[in-house]
Design an enzyme around this catalytic site. Sequence first.
Site, PDB file in Angstrom:
ATOM      1  N   LYS A  79      22.323  54.366  33.205  1.00 35.29           N
ATOM      2  CA  LYS A  79      20.912  54.051  32.932  1.00 35.29           C
ATOM      3  C   LYS A  79      19.991  54.434  34.082  1.00 35.29           C
ATOM      4  CE  LYS A  79      21.288  49.554  32.600  1.00 35.29           C
ATOM      5  NZ  LYS A  79      22.702  49.260  32.818  1.00 35.29           N
ATOM      6  N   ARG A 122      17.670  41.750  29.362  1.00 37.66           N
ATOM      7  CA  ARG A 122      19.126  41.646  29.339  1.00 37.66           C
ATOM      8  C   ARG A 122      19.591  40.369  28.648  1.00 37.66           C
ATOM      9  NH1 ARG A 122      20.191  44.798  34.500  1.00 37.66           N
ATOM     10  NH2 ARG A 122      22.425  45.025  34.724  1.00 37.66           N
ATOM     11  N   ARG A 147      34.485  54.270  43.865  1.00 36.79           N
ATOM     12  CA  ARG A 147      34.397  54.162  45.316  1.00 36.79           C
ATOM     13  C   ARG A 147      35.224  53.025  45.915  1.00 36.79           C
ATOM     14  NH1 ARG A 147      28.615  55.272  44.409  1.00 36.79           N
ATOM     15  NH2 ARG A 147      28.463  53.040  44.132  1.00 36.79           N
ATOM     16  N   ARG A 159      27.516  48.969  47.217  1.00 41.09           N
ATOM     17  CA  ARG A 159      26.898  47.773  46.658  1.00 41.09           C
ATOM     18  C   ARG A 159      27.851  46.601  46.726  1.00 41.09           C
ATOM     19  NH1 ARG A 159      23.945  49.513  41.121  1.00 41.09           N
ATOM     20  NH2 ARG A 159      24.508  47.382  40.640  1.00 41.09           N
ATOM     21  N   ARG A 161      30.794  41.735  35.491  1.00 36.07           N
ATOM     22  CA  ARG A 161      29.519  42.294  35.028  1.00 36.07           C
ATOM     23  C   ARG A 161      29.656  42.839  33.604  1.00 36.07           C
ATOM     24  NH1 ARG A 161      28.212  46.502  39.361  1.00 36.07           N
ATOM     25  NH2 ARG A 161      26.355  46.976  38.150  1.00 36.07           N
TER      26      ARG A 161
HETATM   27  P1  AMP Z   1      21.628  46.797  37.715  1.00 34.73           P
HETATM   28  O1  AMP Z   1      21.291  47.629  38.882  1.00 34.73           O
HETATM   29  O2  AMP Z   1      20.675  46.943  36.579  1.00 34.73           O
HETATM   30  O3  AMP Z   1      23.060  46.962  37.283  1.00 34.73           O
HETATM   31  O4  AMP Z   1      21.487  45.267  38.191  1.00 34.73           O
HETATM   32  C1  AMP Z   1      22.265  44.742  39.252  1.00 34.73           C
HETATM   33  C2  AMP Z   1      22.288  43.223  39.170  1.00 34.73           C
HETATM   34  O5  AMP Z   1      20.950  42.693  39.261  1.00 34.73           O
HETATM   35  C3  AMP Z   1      22.837  42.651  37.870  1.00 34.73           C
HETATM   36  O6  AMP Z   1      24.253  42.581  37.851  1.00 34.73           O
HETATM   37  C4  AMP Z   1      22.195  41.257  37.866  1.00 34.73           C
HETATM   38  O7  AMP Z   1      22.830  40.384  38.772  1.00 34.73           O
HETATM   39  C5  AMP Z   1      20.808  41.556  38.417  1.00 34.73           C
HETATM   40  N1  AMP Z   1      19.859  41.892  37.324  1.00 34.73           N
HETATM   41  C6  AMP Z   1      19.290  43.108  37.076  1.00 34.73           C
HETATM   42  N2  AMP Z   1      18.489  43.059  36.010  1.00 34.73           N
HETATM   43  C7  AMP Z   1      18.548  41.782  35.549  1.00 34.73           C
HETATM   44  C8  AMP Z   1      17.953  41.093  34.452  1.00 34.73           C
HETATM   45  N3  AMP Z   1      17.136  41.736  33.581  1.00 34.73           N
HETATM   46  N4  AMP Z   1      18.237  39.781  34.303  1.00 34.73           N
HETATM   47  C9  AMP Z   1      19.037  39.133  35.159  1.00 34.73           C
HETATM   48  N5  AMP Z   1      19.656  39.711  36.189  1.00 34.73           N
HETATM   49  C10 AMP Z   1      19.414  41.029  36.398  1.00 34.73           C
END
Ligand code: AMP
Length: 210
Positions: free
Chosen positions: A8, A83, A122, A157, A168
Site C-alpha cells: 500500500k 482500519r 529483513r 521497523r 499484525r
Molecule cells: P502501517 O504503516 O500502515 O502498516 O501502520 C503501522 C502501525 O501503525 C500499525 O500496525 C498500527 O499499529 C498503527 N496504525 C496505522 N494506521 C492505523 C489506523 N488506521 N488505526 C490504528 N492503528 C493504526
Amino acid sequence: MGPPGSGKGTQAQHFVETRGWSHLSTGELFRTNLSQGTALGTLARSFMDKGSYVPDEVTIGMVRERLTQIPRATRIIFDGFPRTVPQTAALTSLLAESGRRLEAVVLMEVPREQLLSRLGARVTCAACQTVYSLAVRPPKVPGVCDRCGGVVAGTTRSDESPEIILRRLEVYEEQTAPVASHYDSLGLVRRVDGSGTMSDVTARLAAAFA
Ligand code: AMP
C-alpha cells in the site's frame, strides 16, 4: 486497503509523486510523531510495538487534523485508514464535513505466503547476522537463532519482528476485513492483485484508478 506487506505505502507514494495527489498514511504519521518524540508518538508506539492498532479516537483525531491541511480540490489517497468499523463511520463524517466524496476503495490482495516473505525479508540474527525468511526459512524457535541462540528480529521497523508480523496479520483479519466487507456492500471496492513486481502492481492499480 490491504494487509501489512501488500505494498500500500509504496504504491500510494508512486501515485502521489506521479499524479500530484495527497497521501494520508496513518502509519507514516505515527512514525513521524515517533521520530519527533511527540506525546502522540510515544502513545502510538506502545500499540505499534505490539502489532495492535492505536485507539480509534487518537487515530481519528490525527486524521481530522491532517485533513485540514489538504486543499479541498486535491485528491487524497488514504493509506491504512480506515482500519476499523468506527474509523469507517468517522471517515464518512469527516468527508461530509469537508465537502469531499469517497470515490473508490482499492483493495490490494496478496497471498499470505508472499506477505510473510515480503515482511520477513529483513529478519536477521542480531548476534551472528544469519538471515532468515519467515516463509522460506524460519528459525525453529520463533525469534531465536538456530545457529547461536541470538535474538532474531527485523532490523528497521520495531514492529517487524516475526511474532509481531503474525500478530499484525491477525489484527488485520479481525478488525479490517469487516471494513472491506462494508465497502463491498456499498459497491465501492475495486480488487487489485498485489502479487508480483512493483511495476506489475502499479500497472494494475493504474487501470483500477482509471
Ligand atoms: P502501517 O504503516 O500502515 O502498516 O501502520 C503501522 C502501525 O501503525 C500499525 O500496525 C498500527 O499499529 C498503527 N496504525 C496505522 N494506521 C492505523 C489506523 N488506521 N488505526 C490504528 N492503528 C493504526
